[in-house]
Design an enzyme around this catalytic site. Structure first.
Site, mmCIF file in Angstrom:
data_model
loop_
_atom_site.group_PDB
_atom_site.id
_atom_site.type_symbol
_atom_site.label_atom_id
_atom_site.label_comp_id
_atom_site.label_asym_id
_atom_site.label_seq_id
_atom_site.Cartn_x
_atom_site.Cartn_y
_atom_site.Cartn_z
ATOM 1 N N GLU A 8 69.585 121.790 100.756
ATOM 2 C CA GLU A 8 68.908 120.560 100.334
ATOM 3 C C GLU A 8 67.428 120.697 100.618
ATOM 4 O OE1 GLU A 8 70.152 116.667 101.623
ATOM 5 O OE2 GLU A 8 72.263 117.272 101.630
ATOM 6 N N GLU B 83 75.157 117.598 107.384
ATOM 7 C CA GLU B 83 74.221 117.143 108.427
ATOM 8 C C GLU B 83 74.976 116.642 109.655
ATOM 9 O OE1 GLU B 83 71.435 114.456 106.509
ATOM 10 O OE2 GLU B 83 70.253 116.154 105.808
HETATM 11 C C1 BG6 Z 1 70.139 114.140 103.291
HETATM 12 C C2 BG6 Z 1 71.525 113.863 102.791
HETATM 13 O O1 BG6 Z 1 69.989 113.525 104.512
HETATM 14 O O2 BG6 Z 1 69.066 113.640 102.586
HETATM 15 C C3 BG6 Z 1 71.632 113.417 101.355
HETATM 16 O O3 BG6 Z 1 72.403 114.948 103.024
HETATM 17 C C4 BG6 Z 1 70.480 112.499 101.052
HETATM 18 O O4 BG6 Z 1 72.886 112.831 101.153
HETATM 19 C C5 BG6 Z 1 69.177 113.246 101.243
HETATM 20 O O5 BG6 Z 1 70.544 111.906 99.784
HETATM 21 C C6 BG6 Z 1 67.930 112.465 100.893
HETATM 22 O O6 BG6 Z 1 67.919 111.225 101.548
HETATM 23 P P1 BG6 Z 1 67.760 109.870 100.738
HETATM 24 O O7 BG6 Z 1 67.969 108.790 101.707
HETATM 25 O O8 BG6 Z 1 66.391 109.891 100.151
HETATM 26 O O9 BG6 Z 1 68.818 109.900 99.673
#
Ligand code: BG6
Length: 467
Positions: free
Chosen positions: A362, A173
């Protein structure tokens, strides 16, 4: 659903070292920026003192339990697992001449374990952490020398794992540094825009150097970038809203533009000028940036809206971005707006713009889970979320978009990045640990575990179009 997913589609899951491994000082590991934020990326930056502890210090103890976890991923049929290498296991302070052998040996064991089951690694070189030593001594990515330290690290891991890892990503990101500069580029949170964009420039140059090194060292290797795919819609069809939306989408597309095209886009000149931003870019930097990525990867959780009159609206917060809520969408328990069609739209936007293969690295739903008296966890909400997003991926493939694979975020419960919570669970596999760090760390299959296994085994034909 008809078979729309290609035969060699890389189904799997994604985690990051600092959110799963724990063992934060094992085998010579140095402190990372993540270790200094025990409350997550928006928590305070806290110097470590002897005897203190944070939830990430143990996380889900993947460092020791990975054989059990990889076996569970294999049971679901994973073709691919995305994780990151903790830079501080390899170069504990960041500026050493020689790497830490014990750290290198850990990732050899991990990749060998994955190979046993035919699971391909997809490796992020830097996921929300860097050696704290580089922040203390050089000011993180604010200093050009960090580019050389990063290059030494990436050349070391490419040489070491070139026969085991064929898919790499540079910075997780990369656009998030605009919102969380300490996590992204090792700068104080209150840094001014010139300082942040200068550090980002160094990181973009470092990313291009990593691409070059990968192409030189890893036979048949492919390397991508990684964007937070925060796609924005105009709140109305008012021309001012549309223009403001284009401007805000360019805030993050800028990173992809540089990494995929090899030069700064024209619109940034005006942006820098009007915002009084000075960035030192050398001729050598411009040459280096020409080494472009092989594919685009991105995260996608939610979409948002933009208006030219923001003071009239409340914003909804994701983990990184603030957005104006879309009145047509529902939200998760954490207020993230759920928009499966947005994923199809985003895939099309990125493919139209870059004509490079795309990898969704993701996507997932953070939710509170309930363990029933009989031990089962019936996470239909997670199944529905993932099902609906994957149906839209199939639609995008039908639109002609080249999609390499899909790694859902957090196939096993892990520590959340934004607030370091365990109670915000993403996994197909439950981990017995709470926000205070209590629990046996025992692993347990959720209902979604069997659902995802069927999706992979059927190569997506078991998905249901619920519209
Ligand atoms: C993304 C990141 O922004 O979102 C991850 O690359 C992160 O590392 C994921 O865990 C979800 O966000 P969060 O804050 O719910 O863990």
């Amino acid at each position: 659903m008809n078979g729309k997913f290609p035969q060699h589609f890389l189904w799997g899951g994604a985690v990051a070292a600092n959110q799963v491994e724990g063992a934060y000082q094992a085998d010579g590991k140095g402190l990372s920026t993540s270790d200094l934020q025990p409350q997550g990326i928006f928590g305070a930056i806290t110097p470590r003192t002897a005897g203190d502890s944070g939830i990430k210090d143990v996380a889900i103890d993947f460092y020791h339990r990975y054989p059990e976890d990889i076996a569970l991923f294999a049971e679901m049929g994973f073709k691919c697992l995305r994780t990151s290498i903790a830079w501080t296991r390899i170069f504990p302070q960041g500026d050493e001449e020689t790497p830490n052998e014990a750290g290198l040996a850990f990732y050899d064991r991990l990749f060998d374990e994955m190979a046993k089951y035919g699971i391909q690694p997809l490796i992020t070189l830097s996921h929300y952490e860097m050696p704290y030593g580089l922040v203390k001594r050089y000011g993180g990515w604010g200093d050009r020398r960090t580019i050389d330290f990063f290059e030494r690290y990436v050349r070391t891991v490419f040489e070491r794992y070139k026969h085991k890892v064929k898919h790499w990503l540079t910075f997780n990101e990369i656009n998030m540094s605009l919102h969380a500069p300490f996590t992204g580029v090792g700068l104080p949170q209150e840094s001014d825009k010139s300082a942040v964009y200068q550090a980002i420039h160094h990181q973009l140059v470092a990313s291009a150097r990593a691409v070059k090194a990968c192409h030189e060292i890893v036979p048949e290797g492919q390397i991508g970038n990684m964007l937070l795919g925060g796609i924005l819609y105009p709140l109305s069809c008012k021309p001012e809203d549309l223009l403001e939306t284009q401007r805000q989408n360019r805030d993050w597309l800028f990173f992809g533009d540089v990494q995929a095209r090899g030069y700064y886009p024209a619109y940034m000149q005006r942006f820098f000028r009007e915002n009084g931003i000075q960035v030192a870019i050398t001729e050598e930097d411009r040459q280096t940036l020409r080494e472009t990525i092989d594919f685009i990867s991105f995260s996608y959780y939610m979409s948002g809206c933009v208006t030219a009159d923001p003071e009239q609206y409340e914003t909804a917060r994701g983990n990184i971005l603030d957005m104006v809520p879309n009145p047509h969408l529902a939200s998760s328990e954490w207020g993230w707006q759920i928009d499966p069609i947005g994923l199809r739209y985003l895939l099309n936007v990125l493919y139209d713009r870059y004509q490079k293969p795309l990898f969704i690295v993701e996507n997932g739903l953070g939710a509170k889970d309930c363990v029933e008296a009989d031990g089962s966890i019936n996470d239909d909400y997670r199944i529905n979320y993932l099902n609906d997003h994957l149906v839209q991926v199939a639609e995008a493939i039908d639109d002609g978009v080249e999609v390499m694979g899909y790694t859902s975020w957090g196939p096993i419960d892990l520590v959340s990045a934004s607030k370091a919570e365990m109670s915000k669970r993403y996994g197909f596999i439950h981990v017995d640990r709470d926000d205070a760090g209590n629990g046996s760390l025992e692993r347990r299959r959720k209902k979604s575990f069997y659902w995802y296994r069927d999706v992979i085994h059927s190569n997506g034909t078991s998905l249901k179009d619920r519209r």
